[in-house]
Structures are given as structure tokens and as C-alpha cells.
Design an enzyme around this catalytic site. Structure first.
Site, PDB file in Angstrom:
ATOM      1  N   HIS A 197      -0.453  12.244  46.501  1.00 48.82           N
ATOM      2  CA  HIS A 197       0.426  11.172  46.953  1.00 48.82           C
ATOM      3  C   HIS A 197       1.912  11.496  46.847  1.00 48.82           C
ATOM      4  O   HIS A 197       2.725  10.757  47.389  1.00 48.82           O
ATOM      5  CB  HIS A 197       0.101   9.897  46.159  1.00 48.82           C
ATOM      6  CG  HIS A 197      -1.370   9.622  46.091  1.00 48.82           C
ATOM      7  ND1 HIS A 197      -2.132   9.432  47.228  1.00 48.82           N
ATOM      8  CD2 HIS A 197      -2.245   9.562  45.037  1.00 48.82           C
ATOM      9  CE1 HIS A 197      -3.398   9.246  46.867  1.00 48.82           C
ATOM     10  NE2 HIS A 197      -3.497   9.323  45.554  1.00 48.82           N
ATOM     11  N   PRO A 223      -5.207  16.934  38.648  1.00 46.13           N
ATOM     12  CA  PRO A 223      -5.140  16.293  37.335  1.00 46.13           C
ATOM     13  C   PRO A 223      -6.152  15.176  37.111  1.00 46.13           C
ATOM     14  O   PRO A 223      -6.441  14.396  38.018  1.00 46.13           O
ATOM     15  CB  PRO A 223      -3.704  15.746  37.281  1.00 46.13           C
ATOM     16  CG  PRO A 223      -3.222  15.753  38.683  1.00 46.13           C
ATOM     17  CD  PRO A 223      -3.949  16.840  39.395  1.00 46.13           C
ATOM     18  N   ASN A 224      -6.642  15.154  35.895  1.00 42.73           N
ATOM     19  CA  ASN A 224      -7.558  14.134  35.365  1.00 42.73           C
ATOM     20  C   ASN A 224      -8.996  14.276  35.869  1.00 42.73           C
ATOM     21  O   ASN A 224      -9.883  13.546  35.418  1.00 42.73           O
ATOM     22  CB  ASN A 224      -7.027  12.712  35.647  1.00 42.73           C
ATOM     23  CG  ASN A 224      -5.651  12.510  35.045  1.00 42.73           C
ATOM     24  OD1 ASN A 224      -5.462  12.741  33.853  1.00 42.73           O
ATOM     25  ND2 ASN A 224      -4.685  12.115  35.852  1.00 42.73           N
ATOM     26  N   ALA A 281      -3.935  12.903  41.888  1.00 42.87           N
ATOM     27  CA  ALA A 281      -2.677  12.151  42.085  1.00 42.87           C
ATOM     28  C   ALA A 281      -1.612  12.963  42.813  1.00 42.87           C
ATOM     29  O   ALA A 281      -0.727  12.379  43.456  1.00 42.87           O
ATOM     30  CB  ALA A 281      -2.153  11.658  40.741  1.00 42.87           C
ATOM     31  N   ARG A 315      -1.642   4.901  46.930  1.00 40.00           N
ATOM     32  CA  ARG A 315      -2.650   5.922  47.272  1.00 40.00           C
ATOM     33  C   ARG A 315      -2.856   6.043  48.778  1.00 40.00           C
ATOM     34  O   ARG A 315      -3.630   6.878  49.245  1.00 40.00           O
ATOM     35  CB  ARG A 315      -3.988   5.600  46.607  1.00 40.00           C
ATOM     36  CG  ARG A 315      -3.940   5.602  45.097  1.00 40.00           C
ATOM     37  CD  ARG A 315      -5.327   5.382  44.500  1.00 40.00           C
ATOM     38  NE  ARG A 315      -5.236   4.882  43.141  1.00 40.00           N
ATOM     39  CZ  ARG A 315      -5.050   5.645  42.049  1.00 40.00           C
ATOM     40  NH1 ARG A 315      -4.982   6.962  42.174  1.00 40.00           N
ATOM     41  NH2 ARG A 315      -4.952   5.116  40.857  1.00 40.00           N
ATOM     42  N   TYR A 351     -14.650   5.943  39.320  1.00 37.08           N
ATOM     43  CA  TYR A 351     -14.981   7.328  39.678  1.00 37.08           C
ATOM     44  C   TYR A 351     -16.447   7.674  39.442  1.00 37.08           C
ATOM     45  O   TYR A 351     -16.875   8.778  39.791  1.00 37.08           O
ATOM     46  CB  TYR A 351     -14.067   8.292  38.904  1.00 37.08           C
ATOM     47  CG  TYR A 351     -12.620   8.177  39.345  1.00 37.08           C
ATOM     48  CD1 TYR A 351     -12.193   8.748  40.542  1.00 37.08           C
ATOM     49  CD2 TYR A 351     -11.699   7.456  38.597  1.00 37.08           C
ATOM     50  CE1 TYR A 351     -10.882   8.623  40.966  1.00 37.08           C
ATOM     51  CE2 TYR A 351     -10.376   7.322  39.013  1.00 37.08           C
ATOM     52  CZ  TYR A 351      -9.973   7.905  40.200  1.00 37.08           C
ATOM     53  OH  TYR A 351      -8.680   7.771  40.633  1.00 37.08           O
ATOM     54  N   ASN A 384      -9.326  18.751  46.002  1.00 37.16           N
ATOM     55  CA  ASN A 384      -9.063  17.381  45.565  1.00 37.16           C
ATOM     56  C   ASN A 384      -7.756  17.418  44.769  1.00 37.16           C
ATOM     57  O   ASN A 384      -7.761  17.775  43.593  1.00 37.16           O
ATOM     58  CB  ASN A 384     -10.199  16.832  44.714  1.00 37.16           C
ATOM     59  CG  ASN A 384      -9.985  15.351  44.405  1.00 37.16           C
ATOM     60  OD1 ASN A 384      -8.868  14.846  44.521  1.00 37.16           O
ATOM     61  ND2 ASN A 384     -11.036  14.664  44.025  1.00 37.16           N
ATOM     62  N   ASP A 415       3.783  22.090  50.611  1.00 32.68           N
ATOM     63  CA  ASP A 415       4.438  23.266  51.198  1.00 32.68           C
ATOM     64  C   ASP A 415       3.634  24.539  50.932  1.00 32.68           C
ATOM     65  O   ASP A 415       3.559  25.417  51.793  1.00 32.68           O
ATOM     66  CB  ASP A 415       5.856  23.416  50.646  1.00 32.68           C
ATOM     67  CG  ASP A 415       6.830  22.421  51.267  1.00 32.68           C
ATOM     68  OD1 ASP A 415       6.443  21.715  52.219  1.00 32.68           O
ATOM     69  OD2 ASP A 415       7.979  22.362  50.796  1.00 32.68           O
ATOM     70  N   ARG A 455      -7.636   1.459  48.170  1.00 33.01           N
ATOM     71  CA  ARG A 455      -7.165   1.230  46.797  1.00 33.01           C
ATOM     72  C   ARG A 455      -5.672   0.829  46.809  1.00 33.01           C
ATOM     73  O   ARG A 455      -5.198   0.307  47.807  1.00 33.01           O
ATOM     74  CB  ARG A 455      -7.443   2.486  45.960  1.00 33.01           C
ATOM     75  CG  ARG A 455      -8.951   2.808  45.885  1.00 33.01           C
ATOM     76  CD  ARG A 455      -9.242   4.023  45.030  1.00 33.01           C
ATOM     77  NE  ARG A 455      -8.788   3.820  43.666  1.00 33.01           N
ATOM     78  CZ  ARG A 455      -8.661   4.808  42.772  1.00 33.01           C
ATOM     79  NH1 ARG A 455      -8.967   6.049  43.127  1.00 33.01           N
ATOM     80  NH2 ARG A 455      -8.240   4.557  41.552  1.00 33.01           N
ATOM     81  N   HIS A 477     -11.745  13.566  48.464  1.00 31.48           N
ATOM     82  CA  HIS A 477     -11.576  12.551  47.414  1.00 31.48           C
ATOM     83  C   HIS A 477     -12.921  11.911  47.124  1.00 31.48           C
ATOM     84  O   HIS A 477     -13.715  11.669  48.051  1.00 31.48           O
ATOM     85  CB  HIS A 477     -10.587  11.464  47.839  1.00 31.48           C
ATOM     86  CG  HIS A 477      -9.231  11.988  48.141  1.00 31.48           C
ATOM     87  ND1 HIS A 477      -8.338  12.346  47.153  1.00 31.48           N
ATOM     88  CD2 HIS A 477      -8.613  12.257  49.311  1.00 31.48           C
ATOM     89  CE1 HIS A 477      -7.236  12.799  47.711  1.00 31.48           C
ATOM     90  NE2 HIS A 477      -7.382  12.772  49.024  1.00 31.48           N
ATOM     91  N   ARG A 528     -13.739   9.080  32.658  1.00 35.16           N
ATOM     92  CA  ARG A 528     -12.547   8.479  33.242  1.00 35.16           C
ATOM     93  C   ARG A 528     -12.909   7.306  34.155  1.00 35.16           C
ATOM     94  O   ARG A 528     -13.561   7.501  35.183  1.00 35.16           O
ATOM     95  CB  ARG A 528     -11.852   9.555  34.073  1.00 35.16           C
ATOM     96  CG  ARG A 528     -10.684   9.066  34.857  1.00 35.16           C
ATOM     97  CD  ARG A 528     -10.271  10.091  35.906  1.00 35.16           C
ATOM     98  NE  ARG A 528      -9.054   9.646  36.539  1.00 35.16           N
ATOM     99  CZ  ARG A 528      -8.600  10.128  37.682  1.00 35.16           C
ATOM    100  NH1 ARG A 528      -9.248  11.090  38.310  1.00 35.16           N
ATOM    101  NH2 ARG A 528      -7.496   9.661  38.201  1.00 35.16           N
ATOM    102  N   GLU A 563      -9.316  18.527  52.588  1.00 33.81           N
ATOM    103  CA  GLU A 563      -8.919  17.634  51.488  1.00 33.81           C
ATOM    104  C   GLU A 563     -10.116  16.735  51.159  1.00 33.81           C
ATOM    105  O   GLU A 563     -10.810  16.274  52.067  1.00 33.81           O
ATOM    106  CB  GLU A 563      -7.735  16.781  51.954  1.00 33.81           C
ATOM    107  CG  GLU A 563      -7.248  15.763  50.945  1.00 33.81           C
ATOM    108  CD  GLU A 563      -6.172  14.838  51.544  1.00 33.81           C
ATOM    109  OE1 GLU A 563      -5.830  14.985  52.738  1.00 33.81           O
ATOM    110  OE2 GLU A 563      -5.711  13.954  50.808  1.00 33.81           O
TER     111      GLU A 563
END
Ligand code: DHK
Length: 145
Positions: free
Chosen positions: A80, A10-11, A77, A111, A23, A74, A87, A107, A100, A18, A98
Site C-alpha cells: 500500500h 511483513p507479518n 502492508a 488497503r 487471515y 505477497n 520501483d 477491507r 493476497h 495473527r 501479486e
């Protein structure tokens, strides 16, 4: 040629607009361009997707499971708090990295926990667009091992 799913939560479709002070000014199209360039050098193809929807993201993880595709993820959110995503990822049948843009550990405290990290091969965080470059290189190493 192996396809790597580069999945974004998301986002991340709002990158560029943003919170640019956090970012950066690069857009998701810029992320895709970096990934395509890196992948070409590694003999890989990428399929980059973004969604704000947890169910859609989990569906893509199921697809990766069924097709045995490596994943650069990525989770944004969802990193977290999404045990459902975690799962789904635990079923993985190929390398998972993973990624970021920022360094979540530097941060806000919420997070600092990644519920995803424990089922990934590893995490790349804090290098902006280059996090994706490094994650794809890690995938290539894992595929070669
Ligand atoms: C992106 C997000 O949207 C945040 O929710 C994460 C991650 C960090 C990133 O740095 O790419 O906390």
C-alpha cells in the site's frame, strides 16, 4: 526446472497466530506446502521466503531481476505504500503475480491502493491459501505463453 520465488512481506511469518479471524489459521508452513504441491504439478520449483524488512525484500527482487526468476509476491502492508519496492519490481525480467490471502478491496480504505499492482502481470486476492495456488498457475501460464 524453473524456480519461482514466492516472496512474503511483513507479518506473514505470524500467519496462524495473527488475527486468525481475518487471515485464517493456516501458517506460512502451510502456504509453503500448498505452493510445493501446486508447483510439483506444474513442473516448477519454489523458493519461499518471508521477511519483515523492506531492504531485504528489495534485495530478493534484485536477485529475481538478475537471475530472471518469476515471482509470486505477497508484499503485505508494503503493497500500500512502498514506492521503493514498486520501483524494484518495475525492473523485472520474468513474470510477476501479486498475491493476497484476503481481498484488500473489501477491507479498510488504506488497503484499496496497491502501488505494486501496476507493475505486476496480475493480482490474485481473497482466496486464502488458494490465492497462492492460483498465482502459481498464472505464473505457469505466463511462462508457457
Ligand atoms: C497481507 C497483509 O499483511 C496486509 O497488510 C494486506 C495481505 C493484505 C493479505 O491479504 O495477504 O493489506
Amino acid at each position: 526446472m524453473t524456480t519461482v520465488l514466492v516472496l512474503n512481506g511483513p507479518n506473514l511469518g505470524m500467519l496462524g497466530a495473527r488475527e486468525p479471524e481475518i487471515y485464517g489459521s493456516a501458517t506460512l508452513a502451510d502456504v509453503e506446502a500448498v505452493c510445493k504441491q501446486t508447483a510439483a504439478g506444474l513442473g516448477l520449483e519454489i523458493d519461499l521466503r518471508q521477511t519483515d524488512d523492506e531492504a531485504e525484500l528489495i534485495g530478493w527482487v534484485h536477485e529475481a531481476f538478475e537471475r530472471r526468476l518469476p515471482v509470486v509476491l505477497n508484499p503485505a502492508a508494503f503493497t500500500h505504500y512502498s514506492y521503493a519496492l514498486r520501483d524494484a519490481l518495475a525492473m523485472r525480467t520474468a513474470p510477476l503475480v501479486e498475491v493476497h490471502l484476503t481481498n484488500p478491496a473489501a477491507r479498510e480504505s488504506f488497503r484499496h491502493v496497491s502501488v505494486v499492482a501496476g507493475v505486476a502481470d496480475g493480482t490474485v486476492a481473497g482466496f486464502g491459501l488458494q490465492s497462492y495456488d492460483l498465482a502459481l498457475r498464472a505464473i505457469a501460464r505466463l511462462l508457457a505463453a
